[in-house]
Structure formats: structure tokens, C-alpha cells
Design an enzyme around this catalytic site. Structure first.
Site, mmCIF file in Angstrom:
data_model
loop_
_atom_site.group_PDB
_atom_site.id
_atom_site.type_symbol
_atom_site.label_atom_id
_atom_site.label_comp_id
_atom_site.label_asym_id
_atom_site.label_seq_id
_atom_site.Cartn_x
_atom_site.Cartn_y
_atom_site.Cartn_z
ATOM 1 N N THR A 149 -12.076 6.666 -0.117
ATOM 2 C CA THR A 149 -10.487 6.642 -0.581
ATOM 3 C C THR A 149 -10.579 5.992 -0.906
ATOM 4 O O THR A 149 -10.764 4.557 -0.375
ATOM 5 C CB THR A 149 -10.043 7.690 0.033
ATOM 6 O OG1 THR A 149 -10.069 6.832 1.941
ATOM 7 C CG2 THR A 149 -10.757 9.146 0.872
ATOM 8 N N ASP A 150 -8.991 5.737 -1.769
ATOM 9 C CA ASP A 150 -8.132 4.800 -0.917
ATOM 10 C C ASP A 150 -7.147 4.700 0.488
ATOM 11 O O ASP A 150 -7.669 5.489 0.757
ATOM 12 C CB ASP A 150 -6.827 4.815 -2.997
ATOM 13 C CG ASP A 150 -6.984 2.740 -2.842
ATOM 14 O OD1 ASP A 150 -6.617 1.875 -2.069
ATOM 15 O OD2 ASP A 150 -6.005 2.948 -3.872
ATOM 16 N N TYR A 151 -6.284 3.729 -0.088
ATOM 17 C CA TYR A 151 -6.109 3.388 1.650
ATOM 18 C C TYR A 151 -4.600 4.845 1.110
ATOM 19 O O TYR A 151 -4.179 5.062 0.841
ATOM 20 C CB TYR A 151 -4.995 1.872 1.349
ATOM 21 C CG TYR A 151 -4.024 1.561 2.336
ATOM 22 C CD1 TYR A 151 -4.733 0.404 2.962
ATOM 23 C CD2 TYR A 151 -2.698 2.590 2.975
ATOM 24 C CE1 TYR A 151 -4.059 0.087 3.674
ATOM 25 C CE2 TYR A 151 -2.322 1.605 4.280
ATOM 26 C CZ TYR A 151 -2.838 0.903 4.643
ATOM 27 O OH TYR A 151 -2.706 -0.349 5.773
#
Ligand code: BGC
Length: 759
Positions: free
Chosen positions: A283-285
Site C-alpha cells: 500500500t502507500d503510506y
């Protein structure tokens, strides 16, 4: 002989396939054995990618993260810098956790490691696959010596909105160019052997469509037709996948109403089933947690949705770590789904060779020897100079003589902390080379630099503070504007030529740095106005992470050199080009608009049913504006040189072609000016009639040619049916028979034309 070669090629290919199969089997067996020993918690732990938090050298084991690692709750860490720190944390994993599984270490190595290259939008402006690959190779060499084995790059978000700050991190507006650049970066990072200690795993991001956020506001909603996804925005990600990128990062935005992080169609159907991707997806942050605000559900629900969609690793938010076990017991997800994700993360570690030697990327000797070397800096300087785009050069003000007396002014003239640009996590800003230093060193005793800052980046201190972050200080000068300008005028009084270094500070583009006004800040404009009153020639050097609106500057200033953020050697590279040691050859890959109201403006648009006749500004009931023409300020592919090039008429090897045949397009390019120089030669086509409407032009190939002054050369491109394919309304990738136009030239506007028929 021919037959023999074919047979031996086939034999080698079969051998390779056999070896790969054996390799895969060995990996599968190893991971199956390992997973048989893992508890459910340990498997979920592999899916967890926390931030590096409180790790201090020497204290890794006692930190909070250290405790989690020992308990088997961490699969990897990111953005920790330093070989000692990384070794210390890895030691905790492989000596103090039950199964001794090594961690994977990621970082945003976006455009270089400690030797920083131009921002990706600048790199793309080189139009040079080999140079881009080389920049990624150097980045991988340095990062891998310093403990990093995984980079969150290439950023393949096609964007047509310069308000969006992250346009800086991508390669511009074109699908084909984006495909080529993303692929070149992956080749550079991963090389031929991911398990070598000097290659690192790429992570193409942000899948998908992040560059199309509404109104260019970061993290905003995206809504797009499937046709546009497949024909335009998907291409750069596909370039990275086709080049073998080992991992993918999900984007923050929604796609078809479902956040990418939970979008099964995107992550499983498109990426894995249609494109054959077999690596892992992160995932992104806090991408999972953010789905609560997207309005998709609570943490438990959104975490389960992400896993079901095909996400393997959870960055920072710990949604997987804290909820998957409960979801499993409630029957919301299956153990097989957890196993699948865990297997993919372990496979990445295996492919990197971390099970053989967990410290292979963290060799203090290599780190001391291979990071920020003279050789790497030389490469960075060369690439930076080739990324600059000469936008205007009236009266051939440029190049400047080294014996001149130069008034050097502007908020970015002496700003070494701002040279690297956005996402330069590993850079040492104190070592940045400012434009002042570059000019002074190259001039030596022969000429003189009279420096005055002349203006702040912004006159508004709140705005300036907002972009003076992450150590990229802009050196706010408290004196009144008038005093700063007078000082600049006094420097100008002593000089033959004025070089004004202005534009954006590094943090005015990049993440969470969207802007609605993309002109030069008004106070910088006032400084230029004052300088112009001197009557001396003015050269504007523009630092920027996006296409700016430079209409006023274009109308009032003789010479404009756009230098993006050129990286650690930017100051030298700017001087190289200003003095003509390097003749500029960069070309923009993102259209420069006349004003913000034209956005989105891009060259490969559709014709509409009411196109404006060429060369006109306005006709009632045609597709246009009352107050501005449809033309951009600078079109896609545009960039001047110190010399001039003349293109000959393209000649086609045949005027019709069938599947399986090729057409060669041949034409002359002549250097008619006074400098030996490189030119980026571009090939476009137009499909005149289609079952869906087709763009007025599409880039199909490009080449860089070096021509001595006066030299003429024949350039050729070859196209076949694959180059004519597009996704039709059933999303089938087809070429349709009919008429095609071919255009060649030095930018997307000024072209020579020919045509052929596809039978
Ligand atoms: C960015 C990503 C980046 C990640 C890790 C996020 O905020 O969107 O591009 O890779 O942080 O630093």
C-alpha cells in the site's frame, strides 16, 4: 549457418527456461518449508511495513520497532538511512526473532541516492533511455551499498495537470514516453540479476491514475473511463511491469469509485491476470487506514478488503497487523489469502538473496567506497545538463562568455539546499552545488560574478515557511523588498549580463504541494521588471518541479532556461549550459500552458466535432476560448538548442502495409547553426478514422542524434502493426485498417508530414 544460429538460440532459450523453472521450484520449496514453521501471527507480521520510527544507532534492539521485530511482527522497514543502522536492525531480525527471517529495507530512491539526479520530470526531458537507465543504475549501486534493497520508484503516474505538485515525480503527459522511461528505470535498478548485491527491487507506483486527481489537488478523487485508462494512463505502469518490476505500490486515490487499495479489479484482474505481474503489492503510506475517511468501512473492514483485493503489504498503518486475525476468525478472509500475501513478500526477499545473506546490501566498505563518488557525480552533472530545456533565446544571448561580468540574482541563485528537489531522502544538502558556485568555479579568474539575492521566493513569510521544510531552507531575507531589489540593481550595474535564478523552491512541488497559481510569485516578477529597466540582457534560469505559466516572462525576457531541479551537481550543470560547454538538448514532456485556465492541456487530445481551424484563435461555435487561443505556450516535445536543425520531408518505404509488414520512415536532419549539438527527433502518427475517436497525434518513437555543425544525417524509424494498436470499446487491443498520417519533427507542433494505409 542461419539455421544453426536459430537452433542454438532455441537451445539457449530452452535452457534458460529450464533453469528458471528449477530456480522457481527451489524458491517455492524453500518458502513452503519456511511457511510450514510459521504461526499465523508470524505470517501476518511479514505483511507489516512500519515506518522506521525511533531507531537510533546502537539502540535498535531496545526500540519499539526492535521489540516488534523480535516478536516477528515486521516484514520490512523503509526510509532508514545508514549502513550501520540497517545492519543493526537486520541483526535483531536474524538473530533475535524466532524464525530469523530477514527484513526488506525500502527507501524513496526516486532520482538518485546520495548522488542526486534531476527530478524525474527533468530526467524525462533528456528523452534518453540510456541516460535514464544509467541514473537508476547509479542510484541502485549507491543505495545497495548503504543497506537499501528496495526502492519506491519508478513513479509512473501520467499527469496532465501542472497544478499537481507530484507531476515533478513522473515523466510527463505521454503514454509511450512514460512507458519507455519507466521501463528504463526498472532496468537500471534491477539489472539482469536481482540477487546481485548492487541491484535493488523496483516498486512501480502509484497504481493507478494518481496523476489524474481532480483540479490537481493532491489525494483528490479520480474518475476516468476505462478507455482512457487503457489507452493512456495505464501505459507507464505497464512499461515498468513489462520490464520486470518486482513490486507495485497502490495509489491513494479511488478508481471507479473504489479506493485503489481495495480495488480487486485493478490489483488482481488488471495487474495480475491481464498483465501477468507476479511480484508483491504494497500500500502507500497508511493507504489502508485512509479508506476509513474514503467512507468504505472501519479499520477491520478496509484491511480485509485490501487483502481480498490483492494487497500483500501494509505500509505504516498496521491495519493488517491488528485486524486480520479477527477477520479470519470471523470468516471474512481466508487463511489462503494471508498465505498468498506472505508467500509473495517472502519471495521478494528470496529473489533479493536476503535468505542467503541478510547483510548483502549493507557492506560498510562498499558504502564508504561507492556512495557519492567523483565518477557518480560526473554522471549526474552530465545528465543534469542534458535535462535542461532552453525555452527561449532571442538574439542568441546564450551562451554567455566566461570572460563576462555577470550579475547573478534571484532567490535560487545561491540555494544549495534546494538543488536536489523533492524526494531526496538520502541527499546531503550541505554538499549541494549552487548556481553561484558553479558559475564561479567555471569562470575562475577570467570573469566576475556580482551576486545579490534580489528577492525571497515568496514575499509572504507564511507561504515561504510552508515550503522551507525537510532541511530545504530558502534563507528568508527579512529586509524590505525595495532594499533587496536595489541591491540587485546595483549588482546589475556592474555587469554585462544579468542571470536571474528564480522559480520554485524545491518543496513547492512534490507531495502535498499543489498550487493553483503556477506563475512566478509576484515579488519575483517585480524583481525581473526592475532588472529589465537596466536595458541589459537578462537570462532567466527557472527552477521548477512542474510546467509553470511563463507567458509574461516569454514576452518580456530574452532568454529562458528551464532547469527543473537538477540534483547534487545542478550548479555545475547550469554553468556548463550557460557557458555553452554543453549545448542544451532537453525537450519538455509536459505541455507548458499559457494560463491555468487551459489546464488540462496536452498534445495528444482528441479532435472534437468542432475543431478550430489551424492557426486561428477564435471562431463562434468552435471548440475554443474567448480570451486565450488553444495553443500552449510551449508544446510537448519542445526545446531549443544553441544551433538550429532543419528537417527534410519524410519518405516512406511503402505507402501501404499489412499485418506482418513494416514501413520505414526516412528523412534528413541537418544542423544548420554554429554548434555541434544533439537533437531529439520525434515520430508521431495519427489514426485518421477509428471505431473510437483517436488522438490528433500520438508519439510512437524518438531518437537522439548528434550532429556536427553543418552536418546532415539520414534518420529512420520503423513501424509495424503493433505501433498502430489501441484499445477499442470492448477493451481489445487492435489495429484498424485505414489511413494514417506520420509526422516527424523536433517537437509535437512543428512537424513534416506523410501518410500510409493499413490494409
Ligand atoms: C508517498 C509515496 C512514498 C511513501 C513512502 C507516501 O506519502 O505517496 O510515494 O513512496 O510515502 O515514503
Amino acid at each position: 549457418m542461419m539455421k544453426f544460429t536459430l537452433v542454438s538460440l532455441l537451445f539457449v532459450a530452452t535452457l534458460n527456461a529450464f533453469a528458471q523453472e528449477q530456480g522457481n521450484k527451489k524458491m517455492d520449496d524453500f518458502i513452503t518449508d519456511l511457511m510450514a514453521k510459521m504461526t499465523l501471527e508470524e505470517k501476518i507480521g511479514q505483511l507489516n511495513l512500519p515506518g522506521s520510527g525511533d531507531i537510533v544507532t546502537g539502540q535498535a534492539a531496545n526500540s519499539d520497532i526492535g521489540r516488534k521485530i523480535k516478536e516477528g511482527n515486521v516484514g520490512g522497514l523503509f526510509n532508514i538511512k545508514g549502513v550501520d543502522k540497517i545492519r543493526a536492525v537486520q541483526k535483531v531480525a536474524v538473530e533475535e526473532s524466532r524464525l530469523k527471517i530477514p527484513l526488506i529495507f525500502g527507501m524513496d530512491v526516486i532520482h538518485g541516492y546520495q548522488t542526486v539526479f534531476p527530478i524525474p520530470l527533468g530526467l524525462a526531458s533528456t528523452w534518453d533511455r540510456a541516460l535514464i537507465e544509467q541514473s537508476a543504475r547509479v542510484a541502485a549501486q549507491e543505495a545497495s551499498a548503504d543497506g537499501i534493497c528496495w526502492t519506491f520508484s519508478p513513479m509512473a503516474d501520467l499527469s496532465r495537470d501542472p497544478r499537481w505538485g507530484r507531476i515533478a515525480e513522473g515523466h510527463g503527459e505521454d503514454p509511450y514516453l512514460g512507458y519507455e522511461m519507466a521501463a528504463a528505470m526498472v532496468r537500471g535498478y534491477q539489472g539482469n540479476d536481482l540477487s546481485a548485491n548492487n541491484t535493488i527491487m523496483a516498486c512501480v507506483k502509484h497504481f493507478a491514475l494518481y496523476g489524474a486527481s481532480e483540479a490537481g489537488r493532491d489525494y483528490n478523487t479520480v474518475d476516468m473511463s476505462r478507455l482512457r485508462m487503457y489507452n493512456e494512463y495505464f501505459a507507464p505502469y505497464k512499461g515498468a511491469i513489462d520490464a520486470g518490476a518486482g513490486s507495485v505500490m497502490a495509489s491513494f486515490n479511488e478508481v471507479d469509485g473504489i479506493p485503489a487499495t481495495a480495488n480487486k479489479w485493478l490489483m488482481t484482474e488488471v495487474l495480475r491476470n491481464q498483465w501477468g505481474f507476479d511480484g508483491f503489492i504494497v500500500t502507500d503510506y497508511t493507504g489502508i487506514n485512509e479508506m476509513i475517511d474514503h467512507g468504505i468501512g472501519g479499520l477491520k473492514e478496509v484491511s480485509a478488503l485490501a487483502l481480498q483485493a490483492g494487497i500483500d503489504m501494509d505500509m505504516v498503518g498496521e491495519g493488517f497487523l491488528t485486524t486480520l486475525k479477527a477477520s479470519l476468525s470471523e470468516g471474512k478472509i481466508t487463511e489462503q489469502q494471508i498465505d498468498q500475501a506472505c508467500r509473495r513478500v517472502l519471495e521478494a526477499k528470496y529473489k533479493l538473496g536476503l535468505f542467503d545473506d541478510p547483510y548483502k546490501y549493507a557492506d560498510p566498505q562498499r558504502s564508504a567506497r561507492e556512495v557519492y563518488t567523483e565518477e557518480n557525480r560526473k554522471i549526474a552533472r552530465n545528465i543534469a545538463a542534458r535535462s535542461f530545456v532552453l525555452l527561449k533565446n532571442e538574439g542568441k544571448v546564450l551562451p554567455i562568455k566566461k570572460t563576462n561580468s555577470i550579475a547573478l540574482v534571484g532567490p535560487l541563485a545561491n540555494a544549495k539546499e534546494n538543488m536536489a528537489g523533492t524526494w531526496s531522502v538520502a541527499a546531503d544538502f550541505s554538499k549541494g552545488i549552487s548556481v553561484m558556485q558553479g558559475l564561479q568555479e567555471l569562470m575562475g579568474q577570467s570573469g566576475r560574478v556580482h551576486y545579490a539575492k534580489g528577492s525571497n521566493v515568496y514575499s509572504d513569510s507564511t507561504l515561504e515557511a510552508r515550503v522551507s521544510v525537510f532541511g530545504k531552507n530558502t534563507g528568508w531575507d527579512r529586509r524590505p523588498e525595495k532594499v533587496l531589489i536595489d541591491e540587485a540593481l546595483s549588482a546589475a550595474g556592474k555587469a554585462d549580463v544579468i542571470v536571474a535564478v528564480m522559480g520554485e523552491a524545491a518543496e513547492m512541488s512534490g507531495e502535498s504541494s499543489s498550487r493553483t497559481d503556477i506563475e512566478l510569485p509576484a515579488n519575483q516578477r517585480r524583481l525581473i521588471e526592475a532588472l529589465l529597466t537596466t536595458g541589459k540582457p537578462v537570462v532567466l534560469v527557472v527552477f521548477t518541479g512542474r510546467p509553470l505559466v511563463l507567458k509574461w516572462e516569454h514576452e518580456n525576457i530574452q532568454a529562458i532556461l528551464n532547469v527543473w531541479f537538477g540534483g547534487s551537481e545542478a550548479g555545475y550543470a547550469v554553468a556548463d549550459v550557460l557557458f555553452g560547454d554543453v549545448v542544451p538538448s532537453g525537450k519538455i514532456t509536459s505541455t507548458f500552458p499559457q494560463n491555468v485556465g487551459q489546464i488540462p492541456i496536452f498534445y495528444n487530445h482528441k479532435n472534437t466535432g468542432r475543431p478550430l481551424p489551424e492557426g486561428q484563435w477564435f471562431q463562434k461555435f468552435r471548440s475554443n476560448y474567448l480570451d486565450v487561443s488553444n495553443e500552449p505556450l510551449y508544446p510537448f516535445g519542445y526545446g531549443l538548442s544553441y544551433t538550429d536543425f532543419r528537417y527534410g520531408q519524410p519518405i516512406l518505404s511503402r505507402n501501404s502495409m499489412s499485418a506482418g509488414e513494416e514501413i520505414e520512415i526516412r528523412f534528413s536532419v541537418t544542423n544548420t547553426g554554429d554548434y555541434d549539438a544533439e537533437e531529439v527527433v520525434q515520430l508521431y502518427i495519427r489514426d485518421m478514422v477509428g471505431s473510437i475517436t483517436r488522438p490528433v497525434k500520438e508519439l510512437k518513437d524518438f531518437k537522439k542524434v548528434m550532429l556536427k555543425k553543418g552536418e546532415s544525417s539520414q534518420v529512420s524509424f520503423t513501424i509495424d502493426i503493433e505501433d498502430l494498436k489501441f484499445y477499442n470499446s470492448d477493451l481489445q487491443f487492435v489495429a484498424e485498417p485505414g489511413e494514417f498520417k506520420v509526422f516527424v519533427g523536433g517537437n509535437s507542433r512543428d512537424v513534416k508530414e506523410a501518410g500510409f494505409t493499413l490494409k
